[in-house]
Design a protein around this motif. Structure first.
Motif: not given
Lengths: 474, 252
Positions: B18-41
């Motif tokens: 919550a603290g970070l969210a309100s700190l960033l509120e006035p800025m433009n934010v891109t939330v980058l959701g990533y999922h790292v996969l092992p090499e065989q997938t």
């Protein structure tokens, strides 16, 4: 590139699933779908490592003895024939891969170019083809493992070859299910190490063989058994060239696919082709081909000993272990990708492509690869395994060339490859003819097993996925 | 306005405090959701199975940092290589700053690390933008062996912030191990702002400094990205690299 596929009726399989077709935008760095992006993480060196790493095992470390026994020193010609056929197929495959830089490889191009029946047969045959190839690599690994023990002074004899091979096959499967962190980097390192060992060894052996250093070799008739064995041997050893198409199976993960895919495929065929031809030349110069044949699967160890003493023998044993291991591992991985590609298109039950929550790995597909591999490895029939693998791959290669011609004839709007085959239509036509022709030179037993698999997969299509329509769906 | 990239291992339950969210509120934010996969997938295989779940989570997170006001959006990437994904998306979105999330309450005071070969001016101007006219203080931190030069640098950096009415303090650590001194100083602060350093042998062995600071301080870390040579090249990349990327500001 997707508008038309959205309104198409893709049809359903017997479970009621339709192929997962989504609109995507391919860039050099990522594949972008409606909701998410797939990062492209493999560079050119990674692609070359997959191609070379899969191919380099068999031709150098398993076949020289067998091939020389069949064809004499002209076995070098057999490998050259194999290289030319592989090159004739690698060029069309490159074009298709840059037009459709998606995971799935040959299966994908054939199902889109020639329709669902051909796609099902090839997709499922590719699964079995890789299973046979992996079993073959594992048996080769078994021989090298036994030889390693022998070099270390522990003579266990050939009766342990198969148990060791099966044990390691099980090990690879478990390793792949639980995740192989940094395997790609390891693979790059193994390939680099192997290439250095081989170039040093072949360089020395080659100089010796042409009589520049050491005493000159005993002259031997080049093709003592005539021309036919050269061709049949080419059919046998073609298994050595099965790796380049594996590069296409990771097309969806490769950066700048338009440039890197053709370079990796053609480059890896050229590199290993040259190495194979030189290897046979050196090997048959060191010993007469009959003596060489007597050494069996690990004949190269004796060649190494002949030129460089026990250091040479050790280098070859070590190289053979690494090479057969990396080929086997790369093939297990490709198998699970082949299964994913067909299940995504509703040709196999969707469950086959489930991913394990804990490890993030496709455990069902890996199991479907590992189980049959162990059974086949246990048979220990090196030549049969190799030829059936060749048969199933050659079928795919021939059809890839046909698919290219079919796609080029009525060039659909989405078809825009970055790389175009030079010499169209001669090159793909020759590629198709050469691939099918090599099949004709195989032993009858291998052809029966291969044809049996093709009939079984066609039967599966008729039973399970008759209504699925893939042709032209991107 | 500066765009901040917030990379999150979305399927492993990482989220924005919550603290970070309100700190960033006035800025433009891109939330980058990533999922790292092992090499065989193959990444696509994971997408088929997990996309829906990840999008659900991402939509919620984007709302928290201002998707409704149009200042935040999200992207979802399946990858084998986390660093490569962060670099690519940062370049495409033109994000000069990325955030390593951490646990924090309301942010009252930032620790701004100026140690080492970093772009002090860009860091300072980012801090000024971030704080704006909010009641957030900043402590400029520098670890150096050169007391004279260090004092000068801190003075020079503090002036523009003080001019904008921000409560600025300075903290100079002389002859102390820089990393440990920074972690000690971070204890009294709610978040850290630092510059990205050029990759070095040290970062190869111990991992990126920013990641180690985040692990050591537990709180969030905002990293001002290094400007690469040929910076103007990155400026026109987004349009080129993602030609018909659907616009979606959290409302898909």
């Amino acid at each position: 590139m997707s508008g038309e596929s959205a309104v198409r009726d893709e049809g359903t399989n017997i479970d009621g699933d339709t192929p997962l077709v989504e609109s995507t935008v391919e860039t050099d760095e990522a594949t972008i779908t409606d909701e998410s992006e797939l990062e492209r993480t493999l560079g050119l060196s990674g692609g070359l490592a997959i191609g070379i790493g899969t191919m380099i095992g068999a031709g150098i470390f398993v076949f020289p003895g067998l091939a020389a026994g069949n064809a004499g020193p002209a076995a070098a010609g057999s490998f050259a024939i194999g290289a030319v056929v592989a090159l004739l197929v690698a060029l069309p495959t490159s074009e298709l891969a840059t037009a459709m830089p998606r995971s799935g490889g040959g299966y994908y191009y054939i199902s889109r170019g020639l329709g669902t029946l051909a796609g099902t047969v090839v997709g499922l045959s590719l699964w079995f083809g890789l299973v046979f190839a992996t079993a073959f690599y594992l048996v080769g690994f078994g021989y090298y493992a036994v030889d390693t023990l022998a070099e270390l002074g522990i003579a266990v004899g050939d009766r342990l070859v198969i148990p060791i091979a099966v044990l390691f096959g099980a090990g690879f499967t478990v390793l792949n299910v639980t995740g192989t962190e940094n395997a790609a980097k390891l693979q790059n390192g193994i390939v680099a190490l192997l290439l250095s060992i081989l170039i040093a060894f072949l360089g020395y052996g080659g100089l010796d063989a042409i009589g520049l250093i050491g005493e000159s070799a005993a002259p031997e008739q080049f093709a003592p058994l005539g021309a036919l064995p050269v061709v049949t041997t080419a059919a046998l050893v073609f298994t050595s060239y099965l790796g380049f198409a594996q590069v296409a199976t990771v097309a969806g993960e490769m950066k700048e696919p338009g440039r890197n895919l053709p370079l990796a495929m053609v480059g890896s065929v050229l590199v290993v082709g040259v190495l194979y031809v030189v290897t046979i030349f050196v090997a048959t110069s060191a010993f007469g081909s009959e003596t060489l044949a007597g050494f069996g699967e690990t004949a190269m160890v004796e060649v190494g000993r002949h030129y460089l003493g026990s250091i040479g023998a050790f280098a070859i044993v070590f190289g053979g272990l690494l090479a057969t291991m990396s080929s086997a591992n790369a093939s297990v991985l490709s198998t699970s990708r082949a299964i994913y590609a067909v299940s995504r298109d509703a040709l196999l039950p969707r469950g086959a492509s489930r991913i394990n929550l804990r490890y993030g790995t496709p455990h069902v597909a890996l199991g479907m690869a590992g189980g049959p591999i162990l059974v086949l490895t246990a048979t220990g029939r090196v030549e049969l395994l190799a030829e059936v693998a060749s048969f199933l791959h050659l079928l795919m290669y021939g059809l890839i060339c046909v698919a290219l011609i079919a796609l080029r004839r009525d060039e659909p709007e989405w078809y825009d490859p970055d790389f175009r085959v030079p010499g169209y239509p001669v090159v793909p036509a020759l590629g198709a003819i050469a691939s099918f022709a090599l099949i004709a030179f195989m032993q009858p037993a291998s052809r029966y097993v291969g044809i049996g698999i093709v009939i079984a997969t066609a039967g599966w299509y008729a039973y399970y996925a008759r209504d699925v329509d893939l042709k032209g769906a991107l | 306005m500066t765009r901040i990239l917030v990379p999150l291992a979305i399927l492993e339950g990482e989220s924005i405090s919550a603290g970070l969210a309100s700190l960033l509120e006035p800025m433009n934010v891109t939330v980058l959701g990533y999922h790292v996969l092992p090499e065989q997938t193959p990444p696509d295989q994971a997408r088929v199975q997990y996309e829906e779940r990840a999008i659900d989570a991402l939509e919620d997170l984007a709302t928290e940092v201002g998707a409704d006001d149009g200042t935040a959006d999200y992207r979802l990437v399946f990858t084998h290589d986390r660093e490569q994904t962060i670099d690519r998306v940062a370049a495409e979105t033109g994000a000069d700053v990325y955030a390593i999330t951490g646990a924090t309450g309301p942010v009252d005071r930032l620790l701004v690390a100026l140690t080492g070969d970093v772009a002090v001016e860009r860091i300072v101007s980012f801090v000024a933008d971030l704080v704006g006219d909010r009641e957030i203080g900043a402590t400029l931190f520098l670890a150096t062996d050169d007391e004279e030069g260090g004092r000068e640098l801190l003075e020079m950096a503090a002036t523009p912030l003080a001019d904008r009415g921000i409560d600025v303090r300075t903290d100079l650590a002389i002859d102390e191990p820089p990393f440990e001194a920074l972690i000690d100083a971070a204890a009294d602060h709610d978040a850290v702002v630092m510059g990205e350093r050029a990759p070095s042998l040290r970062s190869l062995v111990f991992g990126e400094e920013a990641d180690r600071v985040a692990a050591g301080s537990v709180g969030p870390v905002l990293v001002v990205r290094r400007q690469e040579e040929g910076a103007e090249e990155t400026a026109d990349r987004p349009s080129e690299a993602a030609p018909d990327r659907p616009a979606r500001d959290g409302e898909s």
